[in-house]
Design an enzyme around this catalytic site. Structure first.
Site, PDB file in Angstrom:
ATOM      1  N   SER A  49       9.748   5.626  -3.288  1.00  0.00           N
ATOM      2  CA  SER A  49       9.575   4.622  -2.241  1.00  0.00           C
ATOM      3  C   SER A  49       8.634   5.187  -1.190  1.00  0.00           C
ATOM      4  O   SER A  49       8.670   6.395  -0.896  1.00  0.00           O
ATOM      5  CB  SER A  49      10.942   4.328  -1.589  1.00  0.00           C
ATOM      6  OG  SER A  49      10.765   3.718  -0.330  1.00  0.00           O
ATOM      7  N   SER A  50       7.819   4.312  -0.626  1.00  0.00           N
ATOM      8  CA  SER A  50       6.925   4.774   0.450  1.00  0.00           C
ATOM      9  C   SER A  50       7.753   5.320   1.609  1.00  0.00           C
ATOM     10  O   SER A  50       7.314   6.210   2.324  1.00  0.00           O
ATOM     11  CB  SER A  50       6.053   3.625   0.939  1.00  0.00           C
ATOM     12  OG  SER A  50       5.317   3.120  -0.144  1.00  0.00           O
TER      13      SER A  50
ATOM     14  N   HIS B 297       2.521   4.772  -4.897  1.00  0.00           N
ATOM     15  CA  HIS B 297       3.074   5.917  -5.619  1.00  0.00           C
ATOM     16  C   HIS B 297       3.200   5.514  -7.085  1.00  0.00           C
ATOM     17  O   HIS B 297       2.791   4.406  -7.479  1.00  0.00           O
ATOM     18  CB  HIS B 297       4.409   6.353  -5.006  1.00  0.00           C
ATOM     19  CG  HIS B 297       5.387   5.236  -4.818  1.00  0.00           C
ATOM     20  ND1 HIS B 297       5.927   4.552  -5.880  1.00  0.00           N
ATOM     21  CD2 HIS B 297       5.880   4.641  -3.699  1.00  0.00           C
ATOM     22  CE1 HIS B 297       6.740   3.612  -5.434  1.00  0.00           C
ATOM     23  NE2 HIS B 297       6.724   3.640  -4.106  1.00  0.00           N
ATOM     24  N   ARG B 298       3.781   6.421  -7.889  1.00  0.00           N
ATOM     25  CA  ARG B 298       3.872   6.184  -9.338  1.00  0.00           C
ATOM     26  C   ARG B 298       4.561   4.855  -9.659  1.00  0.00           C
ATOM     27  O   ARG B 298       4.240   4.206 -10.655  1.00  0.00           O
ATOM     28  CB  ARG B 298       4.652   7.353  -9.953  1.00  0.00           C
ATOM     29  CG  ARG B 298       4.150   7.788 -11.288  1.00  0.00           C
ATOM     30  CD  ARG B 298       4.747   9.125 -11.686  1.00  0.00           C
ATOM     31  NE  ARG B 298       6.184   9.075 -11.822  1.00  0.00           N
ATOM     32  CZ  ARG B 298       7.032   9.933 -11.264  1.00  0.00           C
ATOM     33  NH1 ARG B 298       6.576  10.896 -10.481  1.00  0.00           N
ATOM     34  NH2 ARG B 298       8.328   9.833 -11.467  1.00  0.00           N
TER      35      ARG B 298
ATOM     36  N   GLY C  32       8.555  -4.704  -8.564  1.00  0.00           N
ATOM     37  CA  GLY C  32       9.439  -3.602  -8.929  1.00  0.00           C
ATOM     38  C   GLY C  32      10.899  -4.028  -8.855  1.00  0.00           C
ATOM     39  O   GLY C  32      11.293  -4.777  -7.958  1.00  0.00           O
ATOM     40  N   CYS C  33      11.719  -3.511  -9.797  1.00  0.00           N
ATOM     41  CA  CYS C  33      13.157  -3.833  -9.784  1.00  0.00           C
ATOM     42  C   CYS C  33      13.914  -3.010  -8.751  1.00  0.00           C
ATOM     43  O   CYS C  33      15.099  -3.248  -8.539  1.00  0.00           O
ATOM     44  CB  CYS C  33      13.767  -3.594 -11.161  1.00  0.00           C
ATOM     45  SG  CYS C  33      13.157  -4.765 -12.368  1.00  0.00           S
TER      46      CYS C  33
ATOM     47  N   HIS D 152       4.360   1.998  -8.030  1.00  0.00           N
ATOM     48  CA  HIS D 152       3.363   0.916  -7.945  1.00  0.00           C
ATOM     49  C   HIS D 152       2.417   0.953  -9.154  1.00  0.00           C
ATOM     50  O   HIS D 152       2.009  -0.084  -9.678  1.00  0.00           O
ATOM     51  CB  HIS D 152       2.508   1.071  -6.685  1.00  0.00           C
ATOM     52  CG  HIS D 152       3.250   0.912  -5.395  1.00  0.00           C
ATOM     53  ND1 HIS D 152       3.518   1.976  -4.564  1.00  0.00           N
ATOM     54  CD2 HIS D 152       3.763  -0.183  -4.779  1.00  0.00           C
ATOM     55  CE1 HIS D 152       4.156   1.545  -3.489  1.00  0.00           C
ATOM     56  NE2 HIS D 152       4.336   0.234  -3.592  1.00  0.00           N
TER      57      HIS D 152
ATOM     58  N   GLY E 213       0.804  -1.216   0.000  1.00  0.00           N
ATOM     59  CA  GLY E 213       0.000   0.000   0.000  1.00  0.00           C
ATOM     60  C   GLY E 213       0.835   1.264   0.000  1.00  0.00           C
ATOM     61  O   GLY E 213       2.021   1.243  -0.299  1.00  0.00           O
ATOM     62  N   ASN E 214       0.168   2.391   0.311  1.00  0.00           N
ATOM     63  CA  ASN E 214       0.778   3.718   0.225  1.00  0.00           C
ATOM     64  C   ASN E 214       1.372   3.894  -1.182  1.00  0.00           C
ATOM     65  O   ASN E 214       2.541   4.187  -1.358  1.00  0.00           O
ATOM     66  CB  ASN E 214       1.841   3.921   1.313  1.00  0.00           C
ATOM     67  CG  ASN E 214       2.271   5.379   1.396  1.00  0.00           C
ATOM     68  OD1 ASN E 214       3.450   5.688   1.329  1.00  0.00           O
ATOM     69  ND2 ASN E 214       1.337   6.282   1.506  1.00  0.00           N
TER      70      ASN E 214
END
Ligand code: PAF
Length: 282
Positions: A187-188, A34-35, A149-150, A37, A31-32
């Site tokens: 990053s969150s 951002h672009r 995500g890498c 995700h 969650g939280n």
């Protein structure tokens, strides 16, 4: 987009979609969003007929003194973004739904060796927590494809090993790191940084870019290069965790004959531990 919080609802909905022959993609998250995700969701939409996202702040992958309690939880905003990007179903379970026997009373999945290195050395048990929850999500959702995500380079490597070693019938897609204009990987955990730290944080990626340039220019003394990079980060205000120059194939220490490399780094800045990586082809 429908949101479900129980395993029973999740399975009922997915059985119906699977029965109609749909190819199912999973985007696991905490969650939280951002672009970064949302790029994962875009990739899922492009590679499947039905996209499931999960939001679960997985306690098993946090150490005792880490940020489990303060990890940002923004369900309503996340739901709106997922819907806007074409996600079809959100699984947002409670901890009791996922771990009914409690955090300690259950079976684990662990990839030996690599799980104890780098981030695994700094965060003992972290990757065991990740592989356990990802395996559980794979069992619950049975996706044809799963998107990661890498930025979490080692995480993706560990999950690839798990999928290969256990012959899991799921295709993995790694999506490149989304960055702010100044290079900072999204990053969150960037949310923990003060205004001033946010102006320092891009130095992590800039340092990796400098290291890559040095390798491409022919420098081969990895230990000295890494020590210079660490000193540079410390002068900028970071506390060191690690920088490693690795072979991409097995994520073990590269030697001077290796040509397909990845540089991975983690460093502390204020209340945040930031990670990043860069691939290098020589
Ligand atoms: O990368 C993350 O957000 C988490 O580690 C994951 C893969 C969702 C497992 O909790």
């Amino acid at each position: 987009m429908q949101t479900v919080s129980t395993i029973a609802e999740l399975r009922a909905r997915l059985n119906a979609e699977r029965a109609s022959g749909k190819r199912i993609a999973l985007v696991p998250t905490m969650g939280n969003l951002h672009r970064g995700h949302l790029r994962l969701v875009e990739s899922a939409v492009a590679n499947a007929d039905f996209v499931v996202a999960s939001i679960f702040v997985n306690p098993l992958q946090f150490g005792p003194n880490e940020d489990l309690e303060r990890y940002p939880r923004t369900l309503a905003e996340d739901q709106a973004q997922l819907e806007a990007f074409g996600c079809n179903l959100l699984f947002a379970p409670t901890e009791a739904e996922v771990y009914p026997k409690g955090r300690g009373g259950q079976t684990f999945v662990e990839v030996p060796g690599i799980s104890d290195l780098y981030c695994g050395a700094s965060r003992p048990g972290h990757f065991r927590g990740v592989t356990t929850i990802v395996n559980k999500l794979f069992n619950l959702i049975q996706p044809d494809v799963a998107v990661f995500g890498c930025k979490d380079y080692q995480q993706l490597h560990v999950i690839r090993r798990m999928v290969e070693d256990l012959s899991m019938p799921v295709e993995l897609i790694g999506v490149g790191t989304e960055r702010a204009e100044n290079g900072l990987a999204l990053s969150s955990r960037n949310g923990y940084l003060t205004e001033e730290e946010l102006s320092v944080a891009p130095a992590l990626y800039a340092t990796l870019c400098d290291l890559r340039s040095a390798l491409i220019a022919g420098e081969r003394d990895h230990d000295t290069l890494i020590e210079h990079a660490q000193n540079h980060l410390e002068r900028a205000g970071f506390l060191r965790d690690y920088i490693h120059i690795l072979r991409r194939s097995d994520m073990l220490t590269a030697d001077t004959r290796d040509t397909q490399l990845v540089i991975i780094a983690a460093a502390y800045l204020g209340a945040a531990r930031l990670i990043d990586n860069i691939e290098v082809d020589l």
